[in-house]
Motif scaffolding. Structure first.
Motif, PDB file in Angstrom:
ATOM      1  N   GLU A 152       0.856  -1.200   0.000  1.00  0.00           N
ATOM      2  CA  GLU A 152       0.000   0.000   0.000  1.00  0.00           C
ATOM      3  C   GLU A 152       0.886   1.242   0.000  1.00  0.00           C
ATOM      4  OE1 GLU A 152      -3.230   2.316   2.881  1.00  0.00           O
ATOM      5  OE2 GLU A 152      -2.188   0.512   3.585  1.00  0.00           O
ATOM      6  N   PHE A 153       0.600   2.171  -0.905  1.00  0.00           N
ATOM      7  CA  PHE A 153       1.370   3.409  -0.979  1.00  0.00           C
ATOM      8  C   PHE A 153       0.657   4.499  -0.185  1.00  0.00           C
ATOM      9  CE2 PHE A 153       2.616   0.937  -4.658  1.00  0.00           C
ATOM     10  CZ  PHE A 153       4.005   0.958  -4.518  1.00  0.00           C
ATOM     11  N   ILE A 154       1.449   5.271   0.527  1.00  0.00           N
ATOM     12  CA  ILE A 154       0.883   6.224   1.482  1.00  0.00           C
ATOM     13  C   ILE A 154       1.532   7.591   1.365  1.00  0.00           C
ATOM     14  CG2 ILE A 154       0.273   4.433   3.158  1.00  0.00           C
ATOM     15  CD1 ILE A 154       2.824   5.211   4.715  1.00  0.00           C
ATOM     16  N   SER A 155       0.810   8.584   1.843  1.00  0.00           N
ATOM     17  CA  SER A 155       1.321   9.942   2.023  1.00  0.00           C
ATOM     18  C   SER A 155       1.451  10.183   3.519  1.00  0.00           C
ATOM     19  CB  SER A 155       0.356  10.962   1.405  1.00  0.00           C
ATOM     20  OG  SER A 155       0.742  12.283   1.746  1.00  0.00           O
ATOM     21  N   ILE A 156       2.643  10.587   3.944  1.00  0.00           N
ATOM     22  CA  ILE A 156       2.901  10.744   5.374  1.00  0.00           C
ATOM     23  C   ILE A 156       3.533  12.106   5.633  1.00  0.00           C
ATOM     24  CG2 ILE A 156       5.153   9.595   5.162  1.00  0.00           C
ATOM     25  CD1 ILE A 156       4.662   8.448   8.000  1.00  0.00           C
ATOM     26  N   ASP A 157       3.104  12.757   6.692  1.00  0.00           N
ATOM     27  CA  ASP A 157       3.678  14.042   7.090  1.00  0.00           C
ATOM     28  C   ASP A 157       4.729  13.772   8.163  1.00  0.00           C
ATOM     29  OD1 ASP A 157       4.340  16.589   7.856  1.00  0.00           O
ATOM     30  OD2 ASP A 157       2.326  17.170   8.514  1.00  0.00           O
ATOM     31  N   PRO A 158       6.018  13.942   7.851  1.00  0.00           N
ATOM     32  CA  PRO A 158       7.053  13.688   8.870  1.00  0.00           C
ATOM     33  C   PRO A 158       6.858  14.516  10.132  1.00  0.00           C
ATOM     34  CG  PRO A 158       8.050  13.898   6.684  1.00  0.00           C
ATOM     35  CD  PRO A 158       6.617  14.321   6.557  1.00  0.00           C
ATOM     36  N   GLY A 199      15.789  12.155   6.390  1.00  0.00           N
ATOM     37  CA  GLY A 199      14.783  12.127   5.334  1.00  0.00           C
ATOM     38  C   GLY A 199      14.108  10.796   5.133  1.00  0.00           C
ATOM     39  N   LEU A 200      14.435   9.808   5.968  1.00  0.00           N
ATOM     40  CA  LEU A 200      13.865   8.471   5.829  1.00  0.00           C
ATOM     41  C   LEU A 200      13.073   8.096   7.078  1.00  0.00           C
ATOM     42  CD1 LEU A 200      13.815   5.785   4.137  1.00  0.00           C
ATOM     43  CD2 LEU A 200      15.818   5.089   5.472  1.00  0.00           C
ATOM     44  N   HIS A 259      10.156   7.916   2.090  1.00  0.00           N
ATOM     45  CA  HIS A 259      11.201   8.857   1.714  1.00  0.00           C
ATOM     46  C   HIS A 259      10.537  10.220   1.592  1.00  0.00           C
ATOM     47  CE1 HIS A 259      14.227   5.713   0.547  1.00  0.00           C
ATOM     48  NE2 HIS A 259      13.108   4.990   0.521  1.00  0.00           N
ATOM     49  N   GLY A 260      10.916  11.145   2.473  1.00  0.00           N
ATOM     50  CA  GLY A 260      10.221  12.424   2.486  1.00  0.00           C
ATOM     51  C   GLY A 260       8.804  12.223   2.995  1.00  0.00           C
TER      52      GLY A 260
END
Length: 266
Positions: A144-150, A210-211, A228-229
């Protein structure tokens, strides 16, 4: 002392703390001796005690930084907002802890506050981002591909609750953050457990350079996280290792509790 006087002293102390990292006030602003957050092993938060009141803090900030007085007053009001975590009286207390973990690096209070309002650790993406270092086979293996806010991850402190959605498990787990560790000032690890499940259902997330990597142990199996990012993926261990059974070690927060900077009792 009247309540409004106490509030004024607290506001002044928090404003001075922000001034010390150079975000709101320029150097030369009068500060108190207890600006620096002090993290104790027997306390989940670093607290700043009210010091001597500074005359006209918003006026001083505006004069030194050139920012409108009303912007400084809004920031001050934001710092005084009640924190959702019962171990932290105000959002300013949380900000101080994040600053201390960053070795004094600048943190934008408004961005941190916005990240704090998000309940979920990440959101799903429709496709696989080009920036991820994956082969063509890996992009279609079911992860599953995700968008994450570090910054959402970085905002977490002991006692926080976090929603961890995993599509492959068809579940959204509620996680409690137990410990936060920083070993070199560059990388940081958050350890927690899934609510209402045995303590061996652990969650560990590490961020650095950044990881973001992580491991989530659930009744359905082990899931790995990598980003990554602000883009990444999450997948079951069975997806990643189709060639045979392989053991994956997920660090336990219990074994490292004695070395943690911010333990929380349950």
């Amino acid at each position: 002392m009247p309540l409004h006087h106490k509030a004024a002293l607290a506001c002044a102390a928090i404003l001075c703390t922000v001034a010390s990292i150079g975000w709101l006030l320029a150097s030369g602003t009068q500060t108190t001796d207890n600006q620096t957050a002090s993290v104790k092993a027997d306390s989940p938060t670093a607290s700043t005690q009210p010091g001597n009141a500074v005359t006209g803090p918003a006026d001083t900030a505006a004069a030194q930084t050139g920012k409108p007085k009303q912007d400084d007053e809004k920031t001050l009001q934001l710092l005084m907002q009640p924190d959702p975590n019962p171990y932290y009286a105000t959002f300013g207390d949380r900000l101080q802890e994040v600053i201390a973990r960053r070795d004094g690096q600048i943190v934008d209070p408004k961005r941190l506050w916005a990240a704090l309002q998000e309940k979920a650790a990440w959101k799903p993406l429709a496709g696989s981002p080009d920036q991820l270092p994956l082969t063509a086979e890996q992009r279609s293996d079911g992860r599953e591909f995700i968008s994450i806010d570090p910054l959402k991850i970085e905002s977490l402190v002991p006692g926080d609750h976090l929603e961890v959605p995993i599509a492959q498990a068809n579940q959204t787990y509620n996680v409690v953050i137990d410990h936060v560790r920083s070993t070199d000032g560059q990388s940081m690890t958050w350890s927690g457990h899934i609510e209402e499940l045995p303590q061996d259902n652990q969650v560990t997330i590490t961020r650095g350079n950044g990881l973001i990597i992580g491991g989530i142990t659930t009744p359905q199996g082990l899931y790995a996280l990598q980003a990554h990012g602000n883009q990444g993926w999450i997948a079951a261990s069975t997806t990643l290792f189709k060639g045979g059974d392989k053991h994956i070690e997920v660090p336990s927060s219990q074994g490292d509790a004695a070395n943690d900077d911010h333990p929380v009792g349950h």
